[in-house]
Design an enzyme around this catalytic site. Sequence first.
Site, short mmCIF file in Angstrom:
data_model
loop_
_atom_site.label_atom_id
_atom_site.label_comp_id
_atom_site.label_asym_id
_atom_site.label_seq_id
_atom_site.Cartn_x
_atom_site.Cartn_y
_atom_site.Cartn_z
N THR B 198 0.85 -1.19 0.00
CA THR B 198 0.00 0.00 0.00
C THR B 198 0.88 1.25 0.00
OG1 THR B 198 -1.71 -1.16 1.21
CG2 THR B 198 -1.66 1.23 1.49
N GLY B 228 -9.84 -3.54 2.83
CA GLY B 228 -8.99 -3.42 4.02
C GLY B 228 -9.12 -2.06 4.66
#
Lengths: 330, 330
Positions: B198, B228
């Site tokens: 990420t 998420g």
Amino acid sequence: MKKTLKFSGFNIFIFITFCLQAQADIKPIAIVLHGGAGQIAREQMTDSTKKAYSIKMEEAITIGYAVLKEGGSSLDAVEKTIRILEDSPLFNAGKGAVYTADGTIELDASIMCGQTLKAGAVAGVSRIKNPISAARKVMTHTEHVMLIGRGAESFAHTQGIEMVDEEYFFDEKRWQQYLNKKEKGQLFPNEENEKFGTVGVVALDIKGNLAAGTSTGGMNFKKYGRVGDSPIIGAGTYADNRYAAISATGHGEFFIRNVVAYDIIALMAYKKWTLKKAAQYVINDKLKKQGAEGGIIALDKKGNIVMCFNTSAMFRAYINAKGELKTEIF
Amino acid sequence: MKKTLKFSGFNIFIFITFCLQAQADIKPIAIVLHGGAGQIAREQMTDSTKKAYSIKMEEAITIGYAVLKEGGSSLDAVEKTIRILEDSPLFNAGKGAVYTADGTIELDASIMCGQTLKAGAVAGVSRIKNPISAARKVMTHTEHVMLIGRGAESFAHTQGIEMVDEEYFFDEKRWQQYLNKKEKGQLFPNEENEKFGTVGVVALDIKGNLAAGTSTGGMNFKKYGRVGDSPIIGAGTYADNRYAAISATGHGEFFIRNVVAYDIIALMAYKKWTLKKAAQYVINDKLKKQGAEGGIIALDKKGNIVMCFNTSAMFRAYINAKGELKTEIF
């Protein structure tokens, strides 16, 4: 004489200690639900409408309480109670969900276990009869917390969750409201007398486990896959055995930005505030100053019930540790 | 003599006060980025790979810093920097996103403004080249915080956000990894040497405004529309001018359950902890005890930089208030 007096004092001390201990050993069970908060003028609600809500809330809370009374888990109580509310056309969740701007249904729900801090959520689902049960399956049968859209539906289907088609959600009255809104080109649900209508339940079971759940049809006439706070762990739902279980309802965007449910927990954890003080501060001070409408229901580990809202009404019901049932709207 | 001494002491006091005041008047600007955290053995990463990451991170952070240096907003700096990372195949965001179990791409992003507490997020989008820009449009051009799936894409399209087709995201190496995983029937990305990938940026501008943003392709081989922490305000992203701007990366489910970004803010607000102490407690104590891997980057209102992770590596770079640039991996 003096000696006798001392001895009596000691006896009284022992007796009080014994009583307090006995009281502490009685593990409280309790359950609270909300059916949405909003600005509703008391005089504009007919007695028959009030009665319909009260009866349904009483039915739902009684079923949840029976789970707890039989020694069942707070998670079971939360799920079963929310299913009753989802199956009723009175609330903006499940069967009673409002329409999106496209005339479709998009449901969100979440659930959290205070013992394990495990949580599950679904968002933007259209074919699941009881989103709260799908959220619970996400919690118990996946490594995940949040599943959205078609993916969430596929998962729910694999878990034997009851799927329905669009027709199940059809309601003539709501459909007319939708067509009305569409005609007016109205984008946001800020009309007077419009309640938010999300449902939520918090429960404390005999083992001292707290749970919280929230389910919604979302904002009336919402567009572009808008998701509010209901499926967001920390915003609309939170549970932690050490502090409290919380379910929120209101203007979701503000509840997300202010991380409402977890903020109440954080005030309890880090400032040692009571649940009541923390909830009142967040709802009646912090949110109110931002012009954010809504409320929360909550339970702490001792079974203390807090129902706090900055609107004129919040549909709510509880059965407390003494077994007393109450339903209220204003 | 004594009088002269007293007078000198007063002069020194005035001088120190003046210096401190002058220093306080220099408004710090700073920017920090992460490109994911994970368990990566130092010896298993080739020098050329390290160099490729360092060059890309330096390019991105320099572009963001230039925005701040020219008096631009922290939101602009965050968005521009993340776009560079999204456009690079090196990171699991935008162009470099990993595949879902179905071999598709599902992107999530969020952004938050520390001055207004306004926020925007998109989740489960497949056709948006730069999800961070779509998230920003949600923040600035709607009343909402979170839009998901096709709805979010439709909204982005109306805002002139660049749309791409599936082919844009195709990458031969990642596709082979995907086919490999599929063959092995592997469901969860817990392999060794697998980084989360990420990306996130936090920035402080000359006006003292903090901003945070996060963008991701999500969990490798994810199923059922899993989302998420990256698009969840409070979990993956949070910014509040009074405290800090935070972007997280790691095992998203734990970050959601622990409301990581807002928890750090709450510790600063309610326990008066420093950003560093709060971040270290949440990442290296609270999360570590749960076996949750990941990290955060953060900036407080004074420009203090915190980069904290409980994994062996976190791709990261910063330019601090002194203008010093640094890129690091381990």
